[in-house]
Design an enzyme around this catalytic site. Structure first.
Site, mmCIF file in Angstrom:
data_model
loop_
_atom_site.group_PDB
_atom_site.id
_atom_site.type_symbol
_atom_site.label_atom_id
_atom_site.label_comp_id
_atom_site.label_asym_id
_atom_site.label_seq_id
_atom_site.Cartn_x
_atom_site.Cartn_y
_atom_site.Cartn_z
ATOM 1 N N HIS A 152 -7.780 2.908 3.475
ATOM 2 C CA HIS A 152 -7.727 4.108 5.515
ATOM 3 C C HIS A 152 -9.177 3.938 5.221
ATOM 4 O O HIS A 152 -9.537 4.601 6.253
ATOM 5 C CB HIS A 152 -7.309 5.350 3.767
ATOM 6 C CG HIS A 152 -5.505 5.276 4.016
ATOM 7 N ND1 HIS A 152 -5.103 4.709 3.007
ATOM 8 C CD2 HIS A 152 -4.633 5.924 4.756
ATOM 9 C CE1 HIS A 152 -4.022 4.836 3.358
ATOM 10 N NE2 HIS A 152 -3.519 5.812 3.581
ATOM 11 N N GLU A 167 -3.397 9.090 8.306
ATOM 12 C CA GLU A 167 -2.128 8.962 8.163
ATOM 13 C C GLU A 167 -1.376 9.708 9.035
ATOM 14 O O GLU A 167 -0.453 9.571 9.549
ATOM 15 C CB GLU A 167 -1.883 9.303 6.754
ATOM 16 C CG GLU A 167 -1.733 8.365 5.599
ATOM 17 C CD GLU A 167 -1.079 7.126 5.617
ATOM 18 O OE1 GLU A 167 -0.152 7.408 6.436
ATOM 19 O OE2 GLU A 167 -1.281 6.202 5.379
ATOM 20 N N CYS A 174 -10.394 2.890 -0.770
ATOM 21 C CA CYS A 174 -10.055 3.578 -0.825
ATOM 22 C C CYS A 174 -9.494 2.164 0.755
ATOM 23 O O CYS A 174 -10.370 2.563 1.898
ATOM 24 C CB CYS A 174 -8.888 4.908 -0.187
ATOM 25 S SG CYS A 174 -7.499 4.863 0.587
ATOM 26 N N CYS A 186 -5.136 -1.237 -1.907
ATOM 27 C CA CYS A 186 -4.277 0.329 -2.216
ATOM 28 C C CYS A 186 -5.435 0.237 -3.755
ATOM 29 O O CYS A 186 -4.903 -0.338 -4.749
ATOM 30 C CB CYS A 186 -2.448 0.849 -2.463
ATOM 31 S SG CYS A 186 -3.510 2.147 -3.196
ATOM 32 N N ASP A 212 0.630 -1.001 -0.163
ATOM 33 C CA ASP A 212 -0.380 0.327 0.062
ATOM 34 C C ASP A 212 1.624 1.016 -0.013
ATOM 35 O O ASP A 212 1.869 1.050 0.533
ATOM 36 C CB ASP A 212 -0.355 0.118 1.224
ATOM 37 C CG ASP A 212 -1.657 1.279 1.230
ATOM 38 O OD1 ASP A 212 -2.629 1.734 0.536
ATOM 39 O OD2 ASP A 212 -2.445 2.135 2.692
ATOM 40 N N SER A 213 0.169 2.677 -0.217
ATOM 41 C CA SER A 213 0.437 3.717 -0.352
ATOM 42 C C SER A 213 1.645 4.015 0.815
ATOM 43 O O SER A 213 2.534 4.697 1.567
ATOM 44 C CB SER A 213 0.595 4.610 -0.817
ATOM 45 O OG SER A 213 -1.057 4.867 -0.193
#
Length: 268
Positions: free
Chosen positions: A186, A151, A184, A72, A9-10
């Protein structure tokens, strides 16, 4: 087959996918790669995301993984077909499992996709849903405020989360859609507040859960499960500073044994 599963993932969002894989497949070892140095991917051009995704996947392949899970949505939209052509191991993205689950969940063929700018602009969810059932109405909305909340470790601040959700989603309150895809990885950390924002009237689809089910199915079909009963230490590779990553890992998956490796991907 006692080779690890690679998850990429990013940033930290893919831990929602890794958690579900570990829960469903407790005998498997995970090698997770978080590209924090270049996170977020969602506001970058798709060609740049494709290049980063290939670099990360190449690193995981060099570690001997038996499967790559692109946890992702932006990376899946940008590079899944390239990775599938590049390697002789299974490569699983998060978009198709999420799309299939939304189709199964919806009673009125009207769904909302919440995603990053890049995923929305790619049309990947719309295309995946229409490939199966062209009769669906798909409304996609970019939610650029959501990834930074996760994040930057603010996902437990109810005031911050609720304000961001209201500002982003207020235009969707009157829609007839009965299903919302969290496009997403997240976003599942905000899932409860998103569900509450819609008054509990819409099904909320976590593509990470559906992706883990697909991983399990593929491994069962290919008979590539790890031997049962062995203690697993999962490997968490972070391209960049791991401090924020380790906090979320401890908060989100506190029950696993792991080691963290900080690397500079450009050096490989």
């Amino acid at each position: 087959m006692d080779k690890p599963i690679g998850v990429m993932d990013s940033g930290v969002g893919g831990l929602t996918v890794a958690k579900e894989i570990i829960r469903q497949l407790p005998d498997e070892q995970i090698i997770y790669f978080g590209d924090l140095r270049r996170c977020p991917y969602g506001d970058r051009p798709l060609e740049e995301v494709r290049r980063y995704t290939v670099e990360v996947a190449d690193h995981l392949v060099s570690r001997g993984v038996k499967m790559i899970v692109v946890a992702c949505n932006t990376a899946t939209a940008a590079a899944l077909s390239d990775l599938d052509d590049r390697y002789d191991i299974p490569v699983i993205g998060v978009i198709n499992p999420g799309a299939r689950s939304a189709i199964q969940s919806s009673n009125n063929q009207d769904v909302i996709v919440l995603a990053t700018n890049a995923t929305v602009n790619s049309g990947a969810y719309r295309d995946a849903i229409h490939h199966i059932n062209g009769g669906f109405k798909v409304t996609s909305l970019a939610c650029p405020k959501f990834v930074p909340i996760v994040e930057e470790l603010r996902y437990k601040d109810k005031v911050v989360v609720r304000v961001a959700i209201h500002q982003t989603l207020k235009g969707l309150l009157g829609t007839s859609a009965d299903t919302v895809i969290l496009g997403c990885t997240h976003y599942p950390l905000l899932a409860g507040e998103i569900h509450d924002f819609f008054g509990g009237r819409k099904n909320v689809i976590d593509s990470g859960y559906e992706t883990a089910r697909e991983v399990s199915s593929i491994m069962t079909y290919s008979k590539s499960h790890a031997a049962p009963g062995n203690s697993k230490t999962h490997v968490m590779i972070v391209n960049g500073d791991s401090s924020r990553f380790e906090y979320i890992l401890g908060d989100w998956i506190p029950f696993i044994d792991y080691k963290i490796e900080e690397i500079d991907l450009e050096a490989y």
